[in-house]
Design a protein around this motif. Structure first.
Motif, PDB file in Angstrom:
ATOM      1  N   ILE A   8     -34.815  16.026   2.400  1.00  0.00           N
ATOM      2  CA  ILE A   8     -35.016  14.597   2.653  1.00  0.00           C
ATOM      3  C   ILE A   8     -33.849  13.764   2.157  1.00  0.00           C
ATOM      4  CG2 ILE A   8     -36.452  12.608   2.031  1.00  0.00           C
ATOM      5  CD1 ILE A   8     -38.850  14.481   2.192  1.00  0.00           C
ATOM      6  N   VAL A   9     -33.397  14.021   0.947  1.00  0.00           N
ATOM      7  CA  VAL A   9     -32.347  13.211   0.346  1.00  0.00           C
ATOM      8  C   VAL A   9     -31.011  13.419   1.038  1.00  0.00           C
ATOM      9  CG1 VAL A   9     -31.074  12.773  -1.787  1.00  0.00           C
ATOM     10  CG2 VAL A   9     -33.540  13.094  -1.851  1.00  0.00           C
ATOM     11  N   GLY A  10     -30.763  14.594   1.541  1.00  0.00           N
ATOM     12  CA  GLY A  10     -29.488  14.894   2.168  1.00  0.00           C
ATOM     13  C   GLY A  10     -29.331  14.350   3.573  1.00  0.00           C
ATOM     14  N   ILE A  47     -37.766  15.396 -10.418  1.00  0.00           N
ATOM     15  CA  ILE A  47     -37.156  14.344  -9.600  1.00  0.00           C
ATOM     16  C   ILE A  47     -35.785  14.036 -10.189  1.00  0.00           C
ATOM     17  CG2 ILE A  47     -37.395  12.013  -8.673  1.00  0.00           C
ATOM     18  CD1 ILE A  47     -40.417  12.240  -9.266  1.00  0.00           C
ATOM     19  N   GLY A  48     -34.750  14.431  -9.487  1.00  0.00           N
ATOM     20  CA  GLY A  48     -33.385  14.258  -9.975  1.00  0.00           C
ATOM     21  C   GLY A  48     -32.783  12.907  -9.608  1.00  0.00           C
ATOM     22  N   PHE A  49     -31.557  12.696 -10.067  1.00  0.00           N
ATOM     23  CA  PHE A  49     -30.847  11.444  -9.820  1.00  0.00           C
ATOM     24  C   PHE A  49     -30.741  11.133  -8.326  1.00  0.00           C
ATOM     25  CE2 PHE A  49     -26.650   9.696  -8.627  1.00  0.00           C
ATOM     26  CZ  PHE A  49     -26.893   8.376  -8.965  1.00  0.00           C
ATOM     27  N   GLU A  50     -30.391  12.120  -7.524  1.00  0.00           N
ATOM     28  CA  GLU A  50     -30.203  11.884  -6.087  1.00  0.00           C
ATOM     29  C   GLU A  50     -31.486  11.373  -5.443  1.00  0.00           C
ATOM     30  OE1 GLU A  50     -29.376  14.766  -7.607  1.00  0.00           O
ATOM     31  OE2 GLU A  50     -27.197  14.576  -7.609  1.00  0.00           O
ATOM     32  N   THR A  51     -32.615  11.938  -5.855  1.00  0.00           N
ATOM     33  CA  THR A  51     -33.899  11.518  -5.291  1.00  0.00           C
ATOM     34  C   THR A  51     -34.271  10.124  -5.759  1.00  0.00           C
ATOM     35  OG1 THR A  51     -34.599  13.826  -5.202  1.00  0.00           O
ATOM     36  CG2 THR A  51     -36.321  12.163  -5.021  1.00  0.00           C
ATOM     37  N   TRP A  52     -34.120   9.843  -7.062  1.00  0.00           N
ATOM     38  CA  TRP A  52     -34.396   8.493  -7.550  1.00  0.00           C
ATOM     39  C   TRP A  52     -33.489   7.489  -6.856  1.00  0.00           C
ATOM     40  CZ3 TRP A  52     -38.700   7.162  -9.424  1.00  0.00           C
ATOM     41  CH2 TRP A  52     -39.408   7.956 -10.324  1.00  0.00           C
TER      42      TRP A  52
END
Length: 184
Positions: A8-10, A47-52
């Motif tokens: 999703i994030v990518g 939940i990592g930085f990219e997701t936040w």
């Protein structure tokens, strides 16, 4: 969950319902593990930085997504309620969420980072209230210059809006009890 995050994030053009579904999935895990502190901690830690960063960006750039706004802020409030320091640190030090929200809340639609509906700004105000009440954020807020300026302007606005007979301020407004302007 990390594979789902990567997918999703990518991607730049993830449909609204997929973003909403992803946050709903995380929220359902947190609700399911309401009594299991370790499981809640693991969900929030995953939940990592990219997701936040992605969630925050989606919040700011999708002015039409009132349901998404509510779910995103619910997730932020889980972080505060469960006092999850790692997520809090990512949100405030890397995502600069407080600075972003303050700039959106304070500026008018022409000068802001994005254009949000009035109800979204109300959600941000609700987050500010939760933030000001959270033991996790007390130390951080005391040293945050923009936050302290916001509190001062908010207090002045509340006094002005609640003045009686053109000048007398009501006692409870000045004290700030139950208001977003508290900052002990």
């Amino acid at each position: 969950m990390s594979n789902l995050q990567d997918t999703i994030v990518g991607t730049d053009d993830v449909p609204y319902l997929v973003r909403l579904g992803f946050i709903d999935f995380i929220l359902s895990l947190l609700r399911t593990f309401k009594e299991d502190e370790e499981a809640r901690y693991n969900v929030l830690s995953s939940i990592g930085f990219e997701t936040w960063s992605y969630f925050t960006s989606s919040f700011l750039h999708n002015s039409h997504g009132n349901i998404y706004h509510c779910r995103y802020l619910e997730l932020l409030i889980f972080v505060l309620d469960y006092e999850h320091e790692d997520s809090f640190r990512i949100l405030h030090e890397k995502c600069k969420i407080l600075d972003l929200f303050l700039s959106v809340y304070e500026k008018d639609d022409e000068g802001s980072v994005c254009t949000l509906r009035t109800d979204a700004k109300g959600h941000i105000l609700q987050f500010f209230q939760s933030l000001s009440e959270s033991p996790l954020s007390k130390t951080f807020l005391k040293s945050h210059e923009k936050w302290n300026m916001f509190l001062k302007s908010r207090l002045e606005t509340e006094i002005r809006l609640n003045s009686v007979d053109g000048g007398e301020e009501e006692e409870e407004v000045v004290s700030g009890e139950g208001s977003v302007i508290e900052n002990d």
